[in-house]
Design an enzyme around this catalytic site. Structure first.
Site, PDB file in Angstrom:
ATOM      1  N   HIS A  98       0.845  -1.188   0.000  1.00 16.42           N
ATOM      2  CA  HIS A  98       0.000   0.000   0.000  1.00 16.42           C
ATOM      3  C   HIS A  98       0.886   1.245   0.000  1.00 16.42           C
ATOM      4  O   HIS A  98       1.944   1.252   0.636  1.00 16.42           O
ATOM      5  CB  HIS A  98      -0.921   0.004   1.215  1.00 16.42           C
ATOM      6  CG  HIS A  98      -1.656  -1.287   1.405  1.00 16.42           C
ATOM      7  ND1 HIS A  98      -2.502  -1.809   0.450  1.00 16.42           N
ATOM      8  CD2 HIS A  98      -1.651  -2.179   2.423  1.00 16.42           C
ATOM      9  CE1 HIS A  98      -2.993  -2.960   0.885  1.00 16.42           C
ATOM     10  NE2 HIS A  98      -2.487  -3.205   2.071  1.00 16.42           N
ATOM     11  N   HIS A 262       3.494  -7.683   1.297  1.00 17.90           N
ATOM     12  CA  HIS A 262       2.933  -8.679   2.214  1.00 17.90           C
ATOM     13  C   HIS A 262       1.838  -9.483   1.523  1.00 17.90           C
ATOM     14  O   HIS A 262       1.355  -9.120   0.445  1.00 17.90           O
ATOM     15  CB  HIS A 262       2.355  -8.005   3.471  1.00 17.90           C
ATOM     16  CG  HIS A 262       1.190  -7.091   3.188  1.00 17.90           C
ATOM     17  ND1 HIS A 262       1.352  -5.803   2.731  1.00 17.90           N
ATOM     18  CD2 HIS A 262      -0.159  -7.286   3.307  1.00 17.90           C
ATOM     19  CE1 HIS A 262       0.157  -5.235   2.592  1.00 17.90           C
ATOM     20  NE2 HIS A 262      -0.771  -6.116   2.914  1.00 17.90           N
ATOM     21  N   ARG A 281      -0.487  -4.706  -6.480  1.00 16.79           N
ATOM     22  CA  ARG A 281      -0.236  -6.143  -6.436  1.00 16.79           C
ATOM     23  C   ARG A 281       1.068  -6.496  -7.142  1.00 16.79           C
ATOM     24  O   ARG A 281       1.458  -5.836  -8.093  1.00 16.79           O
ATOM     25  CB  ARG A 281      -1.414  -6.897  -7.053  1.00 16.79           C
ATOM     26  CG  ARG A 281      -2.712  -6.681  -6.277  1.00 16.79           C
ATOM     27  CD  ARG A 281      -3.904  -7.351  -6.944  1.00 16.79           C
ATOM     28  NE  ARG A 281      -5.118  -7.108  -6.165  1.00 16.79           N
ATOM     29  CZ  ARG A 281      -5.889  -6.026  -6.330  1.00 16.79           C
ATOM     30  NH1 ARG A 281      -5.587  -5.132  -7.251  1.00 16.79           N
ATOM     31  NH2 ARG A 281      -6.961  -5.862  -5.576  1.00 16.79           N
TER      32      ARG A 281
END
Length: 399
Positions: A98, A262, A281
């Site tokens: 993010h 992650h 992604r």
């Protein structure tokens, strides 16, 4: 105070039973991945005001000072700064990261200027906000997060060395620092499809041997084999080995700042985050992958993960983080007992994950709260009490 009507998000990696059981419903015929509680425009909760159903995002916009309190409104605008979720993963999520606040604003403005619709499948930035997040486990929970410390990475890279990816591996005498990790990840993502498949096959073969041999690498190698079953030939199988593998028992928590790669692997947890839906992604997904933007966003520094140890104050356990948008705490009550709220920082959401209670505010307004239910407590409601028994999560703004 207002009982919340919340949206369930259906994603392929979700569970057909976990969220349904929490809500007292039969198993779903579709995977239910997340239960959203908050005022994000993509799936705002709803409340009933004066006999009318209203989206919480709209209710807050029209009553910002009463619902948020002036300090929160002045700091974050007329919006709820946090989003609370129940996350239920039966299968691994995609490798993702993010953005931080500056990256999110830049990316959001650039995609708006390019005329890309907010709901376009190829859109990367859905809003202009960063997304730090905290996950507190309700069941045993497994996650991959952040690049391993240098000494562990060097041993992992033995799985890659000598095969098709040998040229990408830092030499023995070279330091394994952020620059070395960045070069390795860029090299892996730049491989052509045939080279990717060849490298993944070689690493999977090495993982099969190490998984049988025991030692600390057996567990991450086992995850790599599982990921390869789901996404054969995906270079994310190799990249996942570079990440810390973390196991949480119920009540333990993990904080993820922006820019850390992650993937949640398995389990059910309570997740709180800044109210954003920005996801970049990096693999293990059929969805849009923007490699260039991911590489611009990632923090490649090796990272030793320290789970968040809760701080107890009476019956309340606080999961402290540096995020200004949110704070999560947990209240455990024996049947027939009561708890009264301490410091009110702003608006709150109270979620019951076990048991039942009555929530009563300073004005005498009472709301029943049962397993799976949640209540929005405006700042103007003042202090409140939870009277009953069970497990309750309290979400509010950070310090």
């Amino acid at each position: 105070m207002f009982s919340l009507d919340n949206r369930v998000q259906e994603y392929a990696w979700g569970s057909r039973t976990a969220i349904a059981a929490l809500l007292g419903q039969p198993p779903s015929d579709r995977p239910q991945a997340e239960l959203w509680m908050g005022a994000h425009p993509a799936a705002s909760s709803c409340v009933e005001i004066d006999g009318r159903k209203e989206r919480l995002i709209d209710a807050i916009a029209g009553r910002a000072e009463a619902f948020l309190g002036e300090p929160v409104r002045a700091r974050f605008g007329a919006q709820l700064p946090f989003l609370l979720k129940v996350l239920a993963a039966d299968q691994p999520l995609s490798l993702q990261a993010h953005p931080d606040e500056a990256q999110a604003r830049r990316g959001f403005d650039a995609e708006n200027a390019a005329g890309i619709p907010l709901d376009a499948p190829g859109r990367t930035y859905r809003d202009p906000h960063h997304k730090p997040e905290l996950l507190c486990a309700l069941t045993p929970f497994d996650a991959l997060c952040g690049f391993r410390p240098a000494e562990a990475l060097r041993e992992v890279l033995e799985l890659v060395a000598g095969g098709p990816g040998d040229a990408l591996v830092p030499r023995v005498a070279a330091p394994i620092d952020a620059a070395a990790v960045a070069g390795l990840v860029r090299g892996l993502l730049a491989l052509d499809p045939a080279a990717r498949r060849e490298l993944v096959a070689s690493v999977v073969e090495a993982c099969q041997t190490r998984a049988r041999g025991g030692g600390w690498l057996a567990r991450p190698c086992g995850w790599a084999l599982r990921l390869h079953e789901l996404y054969p030939g995906d270079i994310g199988v190799v990249i996942a080995l570079l990440l810390n593998d973390v196991h949480l028992e119920p009540g333990e928590a993990l904080y993820l700042p922006p820019r850390r790669l992650h993937a949640y692997v398995r389990g059910v947890g309570i997740e709180i985050m800044a109210s954003s839906d920005n996801v970049l992604r990096g693999g293990l997904t059929p969805k849009h992958v923007d490699v260039d933007e991911l590489l611009r966003v990632l923090d490649f520094a090796p990272w030793r993960v320290d789970p968040v140890t809760p701080r107890r104050v009476g019956d309340e356990l606080f999961y402290d983080t540096p995020a200004p948008e949110f704070r999560l705490s947990r209240v455990e009550l024996e049947p027939g007992s009561a708890w009264r709220s301490s410091e009110r920082r702003g608006p709150e959401i109270v979620l019951c994950t076990r048991g039942e209670a009555t929530v009563v505010d300073a004005r005498g307004t009472a709301r029943d709260l049962r397993q799976g239910g949640s209540i929005f407590v405006p700042f103007a409601s003042g202090s409140y009490s939870i009277e009953g028994g069970g497990q309750f999560f309290r979400a509010t703004v950070g310090g």
